[in-house]
Design an enzyme around this catalytic site. Structure first.
Site, PDB file in Angstrom:
ATOM      1  N   TYR A   1       8.498   6.412 -11.904  1.00 45.06           N
ATOM      2  CA  TYR A   1       8.889   5.367 -12.847  1.00 45.06           C
ATOM      3  C   TYR A   1       8.214   5.528 -14.191  1.00 45.06           C
ATOM      4  CZ  TYR A   1       4.825   2.901 -10.743  1.00 45.06           C
ATOM      5  OH  TYR A   1       3.592   2.551 -10.256  1.00 45.06           O
TER       6      TYR A   1
ATOM      7  N   ASP B   1      -1.476  -6.420  -1.925  1.00 45.32           N
ATOM      8  CA  ASP B   1      -0.169  -7.013  -1.677  1.00 45.32           C
ATOM      9  C   ASP B   1      -0.220  -8.082  -0.590  1.00 45.32           C
ATOM     10  OD1 ASP B   1       0.733  -5.401  -3.672  1.00 45.32           O
ATOM     11  OD2 ASP B   1       1.824  -4.019  -2.375  1.00 45.32           O
TER      12      ASP B   1
ATOM     13  N   HIS C   1       5.097  -6.667  -7.877  1.00 47.78           N
ATOM     14  CA  HIS C   1       4.089  -6.559  -8.926  1.00 47.78           C
ATOM     15  C   HIS C   1       4.642  -6.929 -10.309  1.00 47.78           C
ATOM     16  CE1 HIS C   1       2.309  -3.234  -6.175  1.00 47.78           C
ATOM     17  NE2 HIS C   1       1.921  -4.431  -5.783  1.00 47.78           N
TER      18      HIS C   1
END
Length: 179
Positions: free
Chosen positions: A131, A168, A62
């Site tokens: 994250y 994806d 990504h």
């Protein structure tokens, strides 16, 4: 905190100092001053994210074409193989990738600067992936590069076909991607 620049020097593997005893452990997972010194940058983080995935889930690769995000990633539970791909057209390492295993046992973190595509595959039964990002998520600007693009030649340490999201599955090859 130990900081190691990887084969693409802008990507930094960070290993915090862990203090442990019979009761458990403690470590400082983030310190702005130490992070700036370790990476040679002065990014501010604006968003924290947490995902949980099961073995064989692959998320990525990504990136955002506008509002590119730098990411400081780590695993709180389980283990993943984490990958950063340089998609900066003017970079001498354009199209190259680096990877590292991040786990609850090694407590490593990976700094993935803006201008990189990012992805990971889960190696454990489950993994909690955390994250911090330097810009906000903007779905209208998000793009995906195919995890198995032969030009990239990423060596994923996972046998068989990983589990991918519908998004994806639509990942483009680097030569066709919006950069």
């Amino acid at each position: 905190m130990k900081a190691t620049r990887l084969a693409i020097p802008d990507v930094v593997l960070i290993e915090p100092r862990v203090f442990g005893d019979a009761r458990g452990f403690f470590f400082e997972s983030f310190n702005q001053r130490v992070f700036d010194e370790a990476t040679g940058t002065q990014h501010q983080f604006v968003q924290d994210n947490h995902s949980r995935s099961s073995r064989g889930v692959l998320r990525g690769l990504h990136y955002q074409i506008e509002q590119p995000q730098g990411k400081l990633v780590r695993v709180a539970r389980g283990a993943v193989w984490d990958v950063a791909v340089d998609i900066r057209k003017s970079s001498p390492t354009f199209g190259k990738w680096v990877g590292a295993e991040l786990s609850e046992d090694n407590q490593r973190q990976l700094w993935v600067p803006p201008g990189f595509a990012h992805g990971f595959v889960v190696l454990s039964e489950t993994a909690d992936f955390l994250y911090k990002t330097t810009d906000y998520y903007a779905p209208e600007h998000e793009r995906c590069i195919a995890w198995n693009d032969a030009r990239l030649g990423i060596r994923w340490p996972y046998e068989g076909q990983p589990q991918l999201s519908a998004k994806d599955l639509q990942g483009k090859h680097l030569d066709e991607a919006d950069l």
